[in-house]
Every structure is written in C-alpha cells, then in structure tokens.
Design a protein around this motif. Sequence first.
Motif, short mmCIF file in Angstrom:
data_model
loop_
_atom_site.label_atom_id
_atom_site.label_comp_id
_atom_site.label_asym_id
_atom_site.label_seq_id
_atom_site.Cartn_x
_atom_site.Cartn_y
_atom_site.Cartn_z
N LEU A 64 0.73 -1.35 -0.13
CA LEU A 64 0.08 -0.05 0.00
C LEU A 64 0.81 1.11 0.03
N HIS A 65 2.00 1.15 0.82
CA HIS A 65 2.64 2.51 0.91
C HIS A 65 3.76 2.37 -0.40
N ARG A 66 3.91 1.50 -1.06
CA ARG A 66 4.71 1.56 -2.29
C ARG A 66 4.03 2.21 -3.24
N ARG A 67 2.81 1.78 -3.40
CA ARG A 67 1.93 2.27 -4.45
C ARG A 67 1.31 3.62 -4.26
N TRP A 68 0.93 3.86 -3.26
CA TRP A 68 0.33 5.03 -3.06
C TRP A 68 0.72 5.90 -1.92
N GLY A 69 1.78 5.57 -1.14
CA GLY A 69 1.92 6.52 -0.21
C GLY A 69 2.89 7.79 -0.52
N ARG A 70 2.76 8.42 0.22
CA ARG A 70 3.79 9.94 0.10
C ARG A 70 4.82 10.11 1.09
N LEU A 71 4.51 9.84 2.42
CA LEU A 71 5.50 10.31 3.46
C LEU A 71 6.39 8.81 3.41
N ASP A 72 7.60 9.27 4.12
CA ASP A 72 8.33 8.16 4.27
C ASP A 72 8.11 7.20 5.25
N TRP A 73 8.33 5.71 4.82
CA TRP A 73 8.09 4.55 5.60
C TRP A 73 7.93 4.74 7.15
N ALA A 74 9.32 5.30 7.27
CA ALA A 74 9.63 5.33 8.90
C ALA A 74 8.62 6.09 9.56
N ASP A 75 8.17 7.33 9.17
CA ASP A 75 7.25 8.42 9.70
C ASP A 75 5.79 7.79 9.68
N VAL A 76 5.72 6.78 8.87
CA VAL A 76 4.37 6.02 8.70
C VAL A 76 4.18 5.21 9.89
N VAL A 77 5.31 4.24 10.18
CA VAL A 77 5.50 3.30 11.30
C VAL A 77 5.55 4.15 12.44
N LYS A 78 5.86 5.29 12.81
CA LYS A 78 6.36 5.92 14.08
C LYS A 78 5.24 5.84 15.04
N PRO A 79 3.95 6.49 14.56
CA PRO A 79 2.84 6.10 15.71
C PRO A 79 2.72 4.86 16.14
N ALA A 80 2.64 3.78 15.47
CA ALA A 80 2.60 2.39 16.20
C ALA A 80 3.64 2.11 17.14
N ILE A 81 5.01 2.49 16.99
CA ILE A 81 6.09 2.37 17.90
C ILE A 81 5.84 3.21 19.25
N GLU A 82 5.15 4.51 18.81
CA GLU A 82 5.26 5.13 20.10
C GLU A 82 4.09 4.59 21.17
N LEU A 83 3.01 4.07 20.36
CA LEU A 83 1.96 3.24 21.01
C LEU A 83 2.53 2.08 21.78
N ALA A 84 3.36 1.43 21.06
CA ALA A 84 3.90 0.12 21.65
C ALA A 84 4.89 0.35 22.81
N LYS A 85 5.42 1.44 23.00
CA LYS A 85 6.39 1.78 24.17
C LYS A 85 5.62 1.84 25.39
N ALA A 86 4.42 2.14 25.63
CA ALA A 86 3.75 2.51 26.71
C ALA A 86 2.52 1.46 26.81
N GLY A 87 1.95 0.84 25.69
CA GLY A 87 0.88 0.04 25.67
C GLY A 87 -0.21 1.03 25.55
N VAL A 88 -1.54 0.38 25.43
CA VAL A 88 -2.73 0.97 24.92
C VAL A 88 -3.94 0.47 25.80
N SER A 129 10.25 -0.96 15.51
CA SER A 129 11.54 -0.18 15.23
C SER A 129 12.34 -0.68 14.04
N LEU A 130 12.29 -2.11 14.26
CA LEU A 130 12.94 -2.87 13.02
C LEU A 130 12.17 -2.68 11.67
N LEU A 131 11.05 -3.08 11.99
CA LEU A 131 10.16 -2.84 10.84
C LEU A 131 10.25 -1.60 9.89
N ALA A 132 10.41 -0.55 10.83
CA ALA A 132 10.71 0.92 10.39
C ALA A 132 11.95 1.13 9.62
N GLN A 133 13.02 0.22 10.23
CA GLN A 133 14.37 0.44 9.38
C GLN A 133 14.53 -0.70 8.08
#
Length: 473
Positions: free
Chosen positions: A131-155, A204-208
């Motif tokens: 989905l990101h490859r076909r229609w994304g605009r932002l960098d991949w790492a930026d798109v993954v970042k919100p999930a990383i932040e959620l995972a650090k503390a839990g939800v 974080s590994l997925l973002a990298q």
Amino acid sequence: MQQTTPASTRAHLPTPAGIAAGHPATTQAGAQILAAGGSAADAAVAAVLASCVAETILTGLGGGGFATYYDAATGEVTCLDFFCSVPGLGADREPEPMTPISVEFGGVPIPYSAGGPSVGVPGVPAGCGELHRRWGRLDWADVVKPAIELAKAGVPLPEAQAVSLISIAPALLPGEGAAIYAPGGRLLAGGEVLFHPGLAATLSLLAQEGPALFYTGSAAKLAADCVAAGGGVLTEADLAGYTVNAVPVFSTSFAGHTVHARADLNRTIETLARVEHTDPVSVARALEDPLPQKVGDTTNVSVVDGDGNACVVTTTMGIGSGVWLPGMGVHLNSMLGEGELLTPGLGPGGRMSSMMCPLVVTGELPGGGRGLVLAAGSAGASRIRTALLHTLIGVLDRGLSTVDAIARPRFHPAGGVLQAEPGLPDEDLLALAAAGYQMRVWGALDHYFGGASAVGLAGAAGDPRRGGTGILL
C-alpha cells in the motif's frame, strides 16, 4: 475521540478527509498521518500498524488482510489481497494435528483449531508495504512511527474489546498470551493497559528494514523455527515467496450508487445486487445464505484523504495460534484452523479465501459530478456482509449519518433463527414475524453483529459494538 458528522457548511463539498477504525488509538494514529500530509494509504498503513498494538485480540503483524483503494483523480478502484497462504513449500514432513479449542460466543460453543499447524503465511507486513509503495507520500519510517510510540507504553483496552476478550480467552492465553492478556491471573478489564513486551523494538526494526524483516530477514527464520517447534510446516521458502496480489474488482448498483469490492466468501457484491427493496423482510431473505458462524476476530480501517482518495483495509489473525515470536511481541495467525477458508485443492503456496470485504461507494456528489460517497469495511466473519448491508442501507437509502447508520440495530439469520439486536422498530419486528421468521432478540448491541467503520459524505464513524471511533479532519 468522538464520532463526528460533517458540518452543514461541508454539505456541498466532496467527501471530507477523515478516518474511522476499531480503537481510538488506531483512529488517532491515522489522523496524525493525515494531518502531516499523508495520503489515504499512508494513514491506513499507520492505522493498521497501530491496530497491531492496540487491537491484538483481533489482529496483528502475524495476520493477513485485504485492501480496497479508490484513486480520486482517475476514479480507478484497486483491490489487494494480502491474506494468509497455505505453508509447506520445501517442507520435509507433514504437519502434526492441530490443537482443538472451543470458545463460547453468544452462549454457543464454537470449535476452532490452533497451535503451530494452524499458522498460515502472514501477509500484514507485506500488505502494508505494498500500500505504501503504490500510493504512499511520506517516508516509510514516518508512517510506522505512531505504532512504535503506542507500543512503548501500551494502550488502554476499550470496554467493548474487553468483553470480546472474555469470549476468546481460551485461544489467547496459551504461550506468552497469559502474561499479556491475564497478568496476575486475571483477564484485562476495560480501561486497563494492553502491553506487548518487545513489540516496540520489533516495530522499530520494521521501520528500519521494511516488511522484508518478516519475509527474508531475522523474523522470517524465527517464525519458521517457532512454527516447526509447534508441529507446523511454515518454511523460510513460504515467507520469501509471499506476494501481495491485485485481484479483480466487482461492482453493483445499490440504492442509486455503485458499490465496488472484491469477491468474498460472503458473496457481498452478489447479495447487494439482489436486494431489490430495503424493507426488513427483503433484507433478511437476501442474507439467508447458510454461512459458517465464527467469532470474527477482525478489524477494519477506513480512510479518506484531502484529495478524495480512499483506502479501506480489513485485517485478522483468526482466533490466534498460541505461537508467539519470542521477544518480539508478535502472535501468529491460526487461519488454517478455520476449515471453511480452505478451498478444495489448495496446496502449499495457495492463497486462502476470506469473508472480508473492504469496499468503496461512488455516485453523484451534492455539488455535481461523480465521486466517492463512502469508504467502508467491517469485522465479523459471516456478519461482515450483514454489518455492511445494514450500514449501506442506513447511509445510502435512509439518509442517515454514518454514526447513526452504524449504531442502529441489526439482524442476522443464523441456524434457522433471526438473531436481532434490541431497538428494531416494532413495525419491522411485526413484518419479520408475519413473514415466518423466528427471532431471538439479544439484550444489547453486541460484537457478534460485526464491527463496521466508514468515512463518507455522511461523516466518519467506528462501531460502538467494538469500541470504534471516527473523526473528520
């Protein structure tokens, strides 16, 4: 986050940007990316990855799914299949028997199978990447970042999903699940924090490294080894050879609009095509096809961006296999344990079938011309079609807001009985009874009846049955 409906000043404009999903944190992650200038695909990927943190009783990185994308500039609709494949490429042995598990749903025990032999080749990371490859605009790492932040503390776990957890606990507690979903020996309650040790580092590994982490990287070998230890036959060759497939798009007229989606096991497009009238008896008859009744551990994200593009993504991990990637916080799917998804002759490398049906609706816009009217999807196995049909009737035929259309009571035929939520109009109940339907009226709106989320001219809404939310930007 509150559900929203469009302001009256927007009534003459094309569909506004917005997102709806199955958890407030999922919705917020996608909204954050939209606000940063991301496309519908960027926001959908961010939301899906956030759901792999916040909605892990329903979905995860070890699951699979489908996406439908609408390109506002061309009017083109694309459907992508990143569901689970049958494993076993290059395997030197047969899988061991699966582990039977029974969960109770609506007072009825429902059999499943789990364990290593139930694990199919996961598709969520690959689907997000495509989905990101076909229609994304932002960098991949930026798109993954919100999930990383959620995972650090839990939800926090929404109350509606805490209720779902009670039903499916037998499938989620084996292995690492006990410490996650029942810390201290007690199931998480609504509002308590759901936390997966190691998941932030995995994201974080997925973002990298990108999705290759799970297909040719370190997580691939770990997954193959863990499944083999549990008696399954997921191989590194299965993972390395996995692809995301574009599948045919089918369309039908409904309530003066055109609905576009893939062909699914529920036959959603076919059902919509034969609904000539939207009275309750006609709808009940259209839904009468005998379909397997499963819990439906699924979730959905619907997004529209500022350019009018739409991306709807439905994902699942089945009931959960009980196989976890140690130290990574990732639970693998149990899709092979749902026998109705295995079509005859399907061997290693073959793509499994599904009832999921993300869709978009096009039609005349209030200001003139044609364009996107609604982007919608649902969770709920055989009730996906039911939830979508009731939602489309509410928005397209009855003129309701998306919020009201999704929240209104539903009915679903199962086992010779019309299962119904409370609050149906008396005239509908009388008409259904006069048509010969035996009815069971439930005590409250329930996650059994699906979990829709939709964005369109009529607003944005997630399903209150599953703790969903929606927002317009």
